[in-house]
Write a protein that holds these residues in place. Structure first.
Motif, PDB file in Angstrom:
ATOM      1  N   THR A   6       1.274  -7.526  10.671  1.00 17.28           N
ATOM      2  CA  THR A   6       0.787  -8.799  10.119  1.00 17.28           C
ATOM      3  C   THR A   6       1.930  -9.536   9.414  1.00 17.28           C
ATOM      4  O   THR A   6       2.653  -8.913   8.637  1.00 17.28           O
ATOM      5  CB  THR A   6      -0.322  -8.526   9.075  1.00 17.28           C
ATOM      6  OG1 THR A   6      -1.243  -7.607   9.631  1.00 17.28           O
ATOM      7  CG2 THR A   6      -1.038  -9.810   8.678  1.00 17.28           C
ATOM      8  N   HIS A   7       2.056 -10.814   9.663  1.00 15.61           N
ATOM      9  CA  HIS A   7       3.073 -11.705   9.066  1.00 15.61           C
ATOM     10  C   HIS A   7       4.489 -11.465   9.586  1.00 15.61           C
ATOM     11  O   HIS A   7       5.414 -12.177   9.179  1.00 15.61           O
ATOM     12  CB  HIS A   7       3.162 -11.594   7.529  1.00 15.61           C
ATOM     13  CG  HIS A   7       1.873 -11.738   6.793  1.00 15.61           C
ATOM     14  ND1 HIS A   7       1.032 -12.793   6.987  1.00 15.61           N
ATOM     15  CD2 HIS A   7       1.304 -10.964   5.840  1.00 15.61           C
ATOM     16  CE1 HIS A   7      -0.027 -12.667   6.185  1.00 15.61           C
ATOM     17  NE2 HIS A   7       0.128 -11.560   5.488  1.00 15.61           N
ATOM     18  N   GLN A  10       8.420 -13.431  14.296  1.00 20.94           N
ATOM     19  CA  GLN A  10       8.660 -13.102  15.703  1.00 20.94           C
ATOM     20  C   GLN A  10       9.844 -13.854  16.301  1.00 20.94           C
ATOM     21  O   GLN A  10      10.301 -13.510  17.391  1.00 20.94           O
ATOM     22  CB  GLN A  10       7.394 -13.365  16.530  1.00 20.94           C
ATOM     23  CG  GLN A  10       6.213 -12.475  16.128  1.00 20.94           C
ATOM     24  CD  GLN A  10       6.508 -10.992  16.295  1.00 20.94           C
ATOM     25  OE1 GLN A  10       7.114 -10.570  17.275  1.00 20.94           O
ATOM     26  NE2 GLN A  10       6.105 -10.182  15.313  1.00 20.94           N
ATOM     27  N   GLU A 356       1.013 -19.055  18.947  1.00 19.35           N
ATOM     28  CA  GLU A 356       1.255 -18.826  17.527  1.00 19.35           C
ATOM     29  C   GLU A 356       2.692 -19.225  17.161  1.00 19.35           C
ATOM     30  O   GLU A 356       2.966 -19.687  16.068  1.00 19.35           O
ATOM     31  CB  GLU A 356       1.021 -17.364  17.175  1.00 19.35           C
ATOM     32  CG  GLU A 356       1.367 -17.081  15.723  1.00 19.35           C
ATOM     33  CD  GLU A 356       0.685 -15.872  15.162  1.00 19.35           C
ATOM     34  OE1 GLU A 356       0.574 -14.880  15.909  1.00 19.35           O
ATOM     35  OE2 GLU A 356       0.301 -15.912  13.982  1.00 19.35           O
ATOM     36  N   ASN A 380      -7.418 -22.977  10.629  1.00 25.52           N
ATOM     37  CA  ASN A 380      -8.271 -22.048  11.368  1.00 25.52           C
ATOM     38  C   ASN A 380      -9.696 -22.146  10.836  1.00 25.52           C
ATOM     39  O   ASN A 380      -9.967 -22.927   9.921  1.00 25.52           O
ATOM     40  CB  ASN A 380      -7.727 -20.607  11.287  1.00 25.52           C
ATOM     41  CG  ASN A 380      -7.682 -20.072   9.864  1.00 25.52           C
ATOM     42  OD1 ASN A 380      -8.486 -20.453   9.009  1.00 25.52           O
ATOM     43  ND2 ASN A 380      -6.743 -19.180   9.609  1.00 25.52           N
ATOM     44  N   LYS A 436       7.505 -23.258  14.360  1.00 23.68           N
ATOM     45  CA  LYS A 436       6.519 -22.469  13.620  1.00 23.68           C
ATOM     46  C   LYS A 436       6.560 -21.008  14.053  1.00 23.68           C
ATOM     47  O   LYS A 436       6.499 -20.695  15.234  1.00 23.68           O
ATOM     48  CB  LYS A 436       5.122 -23.041  13.864  1.00 23.68           C
ATOM     49  CG  LYS A 436       4.018 -22.272  13.171  1.00 23.68           C
ATOM     50  CD  LYS A 436       2.652 -22.843  13.543  1.00 23.68           C
ATOM     51  CE  LYS A 436       1.529 -21.890  13.165  1.00 23.68           C
ATOM     52  NZ  LYS A 436       1.494 -20.665  13.972  1.00 23.68           N
ATOM     53  N   ASP A 437       6.668 -20.139  13.072  1.00 21.60           N
ATOM     54  CA  ASP A 437       6.599 -18.702  13.317  1.00 21.60           C
ATOM     55  C   ASP A 437       5.302 -18.181  12.691  1.00 21.60           C
ATOM     56  O   ASP A 437       4.535 -18.957  12.111  1.00 21.60           O
ATOM     57  CB  ASP A 437       7.852 -18.029  12.708  1.00 21.60           C
ATOM     58  CG  ASP A 437       8.150 -16.659  13.317  1.00 21.60           C
ATOM     59  OD1 ASP A 437       7.219 -16.012  13.837  1.00 21.60           O
ATOM     60  OD2 ASP A 437       9.316 -16.227  13.253  1.00 21.60           O
ATOM     61  N   THR A 438       5.068 -16.884  12.761  1.00 22.72           N
ATOM     62  CA  THR A 438       3.838 -16.293  12.205  1.00 22.72           C
ATOM     63  C   THR A 438       3.666 -16.606  10.723  1.00 22.72           C
ATOM     64  O   THR A 438       2.541 -16.686  10.235  1.00 22.72           O
ATOM     65  CB  THR A 438       3.880 -14.762  12.320  1.00 22.72           C
ATOM     66  OG1 THR A 438       5.120 -14.319  11.734  1.00 22.72           O
ATOM     67  CG2 THR A 438       3.819 -14.315  13.760  1.00 22.72           C
ATOM     68  N   SER A 439       4.769 -16.763   9.988  1.00 18.13           N
ATOM     69  CA  SER A 439       4.650 -16.962   8.542  1.00 18.13           C
ATOM     70  C   SER A 439       5.725 -17.898   7.990  1.00 18.13           C
ATOM     71  O   SER A 439       6.100 -17.786   6.828  1.00 18.13           O
ATOM     72  CB  SER A 439       4.706 -15.605   7.821  1.00 18.13           C
ATOM     73  OG  SER A 439       5.842 -14.878   8.234  1.00 18.13           O
ATOM     74  N   SER A 460      -5.849 -15.022   8.965  1.00 14.81           N
ATOM     75  CA  SER A 460      -6.030 -15.129  10.419  1.00 14.81           C
ATOM     76  C   SER A 460      -5.180 -16.276  10.947  1.00 14.81           C
ATOM     77  O   SER A 460      -4.779 -17.182  10.217  1.00 14.81           O
ATOM     78  CB  SER A 460      -7.499 -15.295  10.789  1.00 14.81           C
ATOM     79  OG  SER A 460      -8.214 -15.980   9.803  1.00 14.81           O
ATOM     80  N   ARG A 461      -4.922 -16.206  12.222  1.00 16.82           N
ATOM     81  CA  ARG A 461      -4.000 -17.117  12.876  1.00 16.82           C
ATOM     82  C   ARG A 461      -4.409 -18.579  12.693  1.00 16.82           C
ATOM     83  O   ARG A 461      -5.595 -18.908  12.743  1.00 16.82           O
ATOM     84  CB  ARG A 461      -4.015 -16.760  14.368  1.00 16.82           C
ATOM     85  CG  ARG A 461      -3.035 -17.443  15.207  1.00 16.82           C
ATOM     86  CD  ARG A 461      -2.895 -16.642  16.485  1.00 16.82           C
ATOM     87  NE  ARG A 461      -3.633 -17.227  17.608  1.00 16.82           N
ATOM     88  CZ  ARG A 461      -3.186 -18.263  18.306  1.00 16.82           C
ATOM     89  NH1 ARG A 461      -2.054 -18.842  17.981  1.00 16.82           N
ATOM     90  NH2 ARG A 461      -3.877 -18.723  19.320  1.00 16.82           N
ATOM     91  N   ASP A 463      -5.010 -21.528  14.396  1.00 17.69           N
ATOM     92  CA  ASP A 463      -5.149 -21.735  15.844  1.00 17.69           C
ATOM     93  C   ASP A 463      -5.598 -23.146  16.213  1.00 17.69           C
ATOM     94  O   ASP A 463      -6.092 -23.379  17.305  1.00 17.69           O
ATOM     95  CB  ASP A 463      -6.091 -20.681  16.452  1.00 17.69           C
ATOM     96  CG  ASP A 463      -7.484 -20.760  15.860  1.00 17.69           C
ATOM     97  OD1 ASP A 463      -7.707 -21.618  14.966  1.00 17.69           O
ATOM     98  OD2 ASP A 463      -8.341 -19.980  16.275  1.00 17.69           O
TER      99      ASP A 463
END
Ligand code: FRU
Length: 491
Positions: A6-7, A10, A356, A380, A436-439, A460-461, A463
């Motif tokens: 999580t977070h 990537q 994502e 989201n 944009k990345d995961t966090s 949560s993502r 989206d």
């Protein structure tokens, strides 16, 4: 998946485990870009400072390497930030085999914070490192904060130059062999921002935008005292005569108005045929760095960025743009929009179709006099949201991440307002790029200005991506949008 927690960033570099802060010792040699970093290999909080190590051939994908420089339990224990250079002519005399020595110059700190400068070197191209026996090479003159040596080869004068942060000033030194250093000058009196301690300087020339000539750039990180609180980076444009730096403008210029870009420095020895000046920063802020809700690592780097000088209405400015190599991560066809007049809410993408990891390009227009503001919402169904409010009349971008601060919402400084000025003169259109990345989110103006880098944390993502017209009720024109999904770098 590998590094699929999580977070976990990537498309940004983060260590496999434990604490990371400043990038350091950035050097290219023999096709490999070395990234060393401030690292605590035994905990997720600052302390026990080592130099962690990673390498890349494309500045996008990274390979983790064993720790390069280790803290020792006694004496000069901690290895703080610094730099590294390829000593092509073996001026240091360290060379034994076929490779020129790669020499790291770093701050050695005792546990009670006595800071001096030391050397380490690699004789096999950057994989194995050893300490110089004559350390330290630069003693402390009685200044508590005396650190982060950045060494460059000054081609015009055939000498090594060191810039060093000394409380809230920069000291300049010169050397012929990287071992003996002569003091040259101080910089910082009556210029720049002095709201905190100066750290992690860098010095390099850049070509002027309109051909003919160069200017020297001096980068200085500052903590606290950044425009949006805590840690930030100022820069000076001017001239360097081999012993001292003279800046053209007394005003403070900021590299990034976002809260999460600190201690950025540039790569040494990038091949001449490439010629780019490439910077990477620590994507964090000392205000809350020790509280980020991630495990088993804590902290990440920004994307590497190409620095250039551009000419604006206000004069010369430094621009920072993502590297062209980032495009190699694009996958599939982008979501595109053309000539949409947005008078309420407009869906730019949602669900599985909206990846994502995103590379977004936007072209906005406000032909009618009155329509000058709009907002973008990454959101989201769980009431989490990252909001960007653009107001072109007041010329600013205001980011709200209070609803994207999962498990860190109690850290007040993380939820404060983030404001960046956007100076576009009399223009009635603007080009934007967002990664944009995961966090994290990085926002660039088309020409590289107005950059804003920030972390966010959601459960949560996010989206859905929506655009809304502004408070004045007038429609705004989305001239073009291209939303590219990216592949993660650990895939
Ligand atoms: C900047 C800094 C540097 C120091 C290092 C210690 O973030 O405070 O001045 O060398 O971190 O980890």
């Amino acid at each position: 998946a590998l590094y699929g927690e999580t977070h976990r960033p990537q498309i940004h570099f983060s260590p496999a485990e434990n604490w990371i802060n400043d990038p350091t010792g950035l050097v290219h040699y023999n096709g490999r870009y070395h990234l060393f970093y401030q690292h605590n290999p035994s905990d997720k909080i600052w302390g026990n400072m080592h130099w962690g190590h990673a390498v890349s051939t494309d500045l996008i994908h990274w390979e983790h390497r064993p720790v390069a420089l280790r803290a020792s339990p006694e004496g000069l224990g901690y290895i703080f930030s610094g730099s590294a250079v390829v000593d092509w002519n073996n001026s240091s005399g360290f060379q034994t085999g076929d490779h020129p020595p790669i020499v790291a110059i770093f701050t050695h700190s005792s546990r009670d914070n006595h800071q001096v400068q030391s050397l380490a070197y690699s004789l096999n191209g950057g994989d194995v490192w050893q300490m110089y026996r004559g350390n330290p090479v630069l003693d402390n003159p009685g200044i508590a904060d005396f650190r982060d040596p950045k060494v460059i080869w000054d081609k015009a004068r055939n000498q090594w130059v060191m810039v060093l942060a000394a409380h809230d000033m920069i000291k300049f030194y010169r050397s012929d062999n990287l071992i003996n250093w002569e003091y040259c000058s101080d910089f910082g009196q009556d210029v720049g921002s002095h709201g905190g301690v100066w750290e992690c300087p860098d010095l390099f020339p850049l070509d002027l935008p309109d051909a003919g000539g160069q200017k020297w750039i001096l980068i200085v990180s500052l903590n606290p005292g950044a425009p949006n609180g805590g840690s930030g980076t100022q820069y000076f444009i001017g001239d360097f005569d081999g012993r001292s730096f003279h800046c053209d403008l007394p005003e403070t210029l900021w590299m990034d108005y976002g809260p999460d870009n600190y201690a950025g420095v540039t790569w040494s020895d990038v091949p001449e045929q490439d010629g780019r000046r490439i910077l990477i920063g620590w994507m964090n802020n000392w205000q809350y760095a020790n509280a980020l809700p991630t495990s088993p690592w804590r902290g990440a780097m920004t994307l590497p960025r190409e620095l250039r000088l551009i000419r604006t209405d206000a004069g010369l400015r430094l621009s920072c743009a993502p590297l062209a190599e980032l495009a190699t991560l694009r996958r599939g066809n982008p979501i595109t929009h053309r000539n949409v007049l947005i008078d309420e809410a407009y869906d730019l993408g949602n669900g599985a179709a909206l990846g994502e990891l995103l590379d977004i390009s936007l072209q906005m227009d406000w032909p009618q006099q009155e329509a000058h503001d709009w907002s973008m919402h990454f959101l989201n169904g769980d009431d989490e949201e990252l909001t960007l409010n653009f107001d072109m009349r007041s010329g600013q971008l205001c980011v709200d991440r209070t609803k994207a601060s999962f498990r860190i919402g109690d850290v007040a400084s993380f939820s404060s307002e983030i404001i960046a000025p956007i100076e576009i003169g009399g223009e009635t259109s603007i080009g934007l790029r967002m990664i944009k990345d995961t966090s994290s989110l990085e926002i660039y103006l088309e020409d590289g200005r107005g950059l804003l880098t920030l972390n966010y944390f959601v459960e949560s993502r996010l989206d859905r991506l929506e655009m809304r017209s502004g408070r004045d009720g007038h429609p705004i024109k989305l001239k073009a949008a291209s939303i590219n999904a990216l592949t993660g770098i650990w895939d």
